[in-house]
Motif scaffolding. Sequence first.
Motif, mmCIF file in Angstrom:
data_model
loop_
_atom_site.group_PDB
_atom_site.id
_atom_site.type_symbol
_atom_site.label_atom_id
_atom_site.label_comp_id
_atom_site.label_asym_id
_atom_site.label_seq_id
_atom_site.Cartn_x
_atom_site.Cartn_y
_atom_site.Cartn_z
ATOM 1 N N PHE A 13 48.629 39.382 41.162
ATOM 2 C CA PHE A 13 47.330 38.881 40.730
ATOM 3 C C PHE A 13 47.287 38.685 39.220
ATOM 4 N N THR A 14 46.833 37.510 38.796
ATOM 5 C CA THR A 14 46.668 37.212 37.381
ATOM 6 C C THR A 14 45.304 36.576 37.185
ATOM 7 N N VAL A 15 44.572 37.054 36.190
ATOM 8 C CA VAL A 15 43.296 36.435 35.855
ATOM 9 C C VAL A 15 43.436 35.786 34.485
ATOM 10 N N LEU A 46 39.517 44.385 42.230
ATOM 11 C CA LEU A 46 40.853 43.797 42.263
ATOM 12 C C LEU A 46 41.483 43.776 40.869
ATOM 13 N N ILE A 47 40.857 43.115 39.949
ATOM 14 C CA ILE A 47 41.407 42.949 38.612
ATOM 15 C C ILE A 47 40.277 42.572 37.668
ATOM 16 N N SER A 48 40.454 42.875 36.382
ATOM 17 C CA SER A 48 39.417 42.554 35.414
ATOM 18 C C SER A 48 40.051 42.033 34.132
ATOM 19 N N ILE A 49 39.208 41.484 33.272
ATOM 20 C CA ILE A 49 39.676 41.002 31.979
ATOM 21 C C ILE A 49 38.552 41.124 30.968
ATOM 22 N N SER A 50 38.908 41.581 29.792
ATOM 23 C CA SER A 50 37.964 41.644 28.681
ATOM 24 C C SER A 50 37.934 40.295 27.974
ATOM 25 N N SER A 51 36.812 40.019 27.332
ATOM 26 C CA SER A 51 36.674 38.726 26.651
ATOM 27 C C SER A 51 37.581 38.582 25.430
ATOM 28 N N ILE A 52 38.206 39.683 25.014
ATOM 29 C CA ILE A 52 39.120 39.579 23.864
ATOM 30 C C ILE A 52 40.518 39.137 24.298
ATOM 31 N N LYS A 53 40.716 39.037 25.610
ATOM 32 C CA LYS A 53 42.010 38.600 26.122
ATOM 33 C C LYS A 53 41.859 37.256 26.822
ATOM 34 N N ASP A 54 42.994 36.593 27.061
ATOM 35 C CA ASP A 54 42.932 35.359 27.839
ATOM 36 C C ASP A 54 43.742 35.450 29.122
ATOM 37 N N LYS A 55 44.408 36.568 29.313
ATOM 38 C CA LYS A 55 45.212 36.728 30.518
ATOM 39 C C LYS A 55 45.377 38.215 30.813
#
Lengths: 113, 111
Positions: free
Chosen positions: A62-64, A47-56
């Motif tokens: 969809f927003t993580v 669905l969606i992913s995020i790297s630890s260097i980002k916060d959003k």
Amino acid sequence: DQQVKQNSPSLSVQEGRISILNCDYTNSMFDYFLWYKKYPAEGPTFLISISSIKDKNEDGRFTVFLNKSAKHLSLHIVPSQPGDSAVYFCAARKQGGSEKLVFGKGMKLTVNP
Amino acid sequence: GAGVSQSPSNKVTEKGKDVELRCDPISGHTALYWYRQSLGQGLEFLIYFQGNSAPDKSGLPSDRFSAERTGGSVSTLTIQRTQQEDSAVYLCASRRTNEQFFGPGTRLTVL
């Protein structure tokens, strides 16, 4: 020892409202986080992913959000649609090596028309 | 097809028998994973293949479990002398960059 936790087994929301799915993790070495959606008798769909260097990270409805200090991430779906009804899995990965995913137990989202 | 495929979709076997599950990854994906999902649980990592490197077998629950990946493509997961606790959905995933893409899974039932 569960490293990724989804503490709520289910959530029910009204169509058009916001769905907020929560996930906590314990391993500070995780550097990449993913959400998967799973319908019955199908494999999980990314669905969606995020790297630890980002916060959003945002992709359409969809927003993580990632709060590293709290070791917490959340998935926001807005507006929620009946087709979003599924089981949602939070997963985390450590960089390097096999980069295997560590999954939470999942949360069943029901969006009512 | 463009996705990960797995066969069979369902397998019912008797305790003590051997079973073989197959995975066809997405073409061009060099990394291949096997996971299993037991009832009410999240996905549990079993084994990982990457190119010609030695596989990461750290998730295999016992020596009754083994897997091969031939020619860097198709993979088979073999469970010998199946036990009732092996009943689960076995999922295969392949990866090219960051995201893993999953097949539909094989539902294994050991009677």
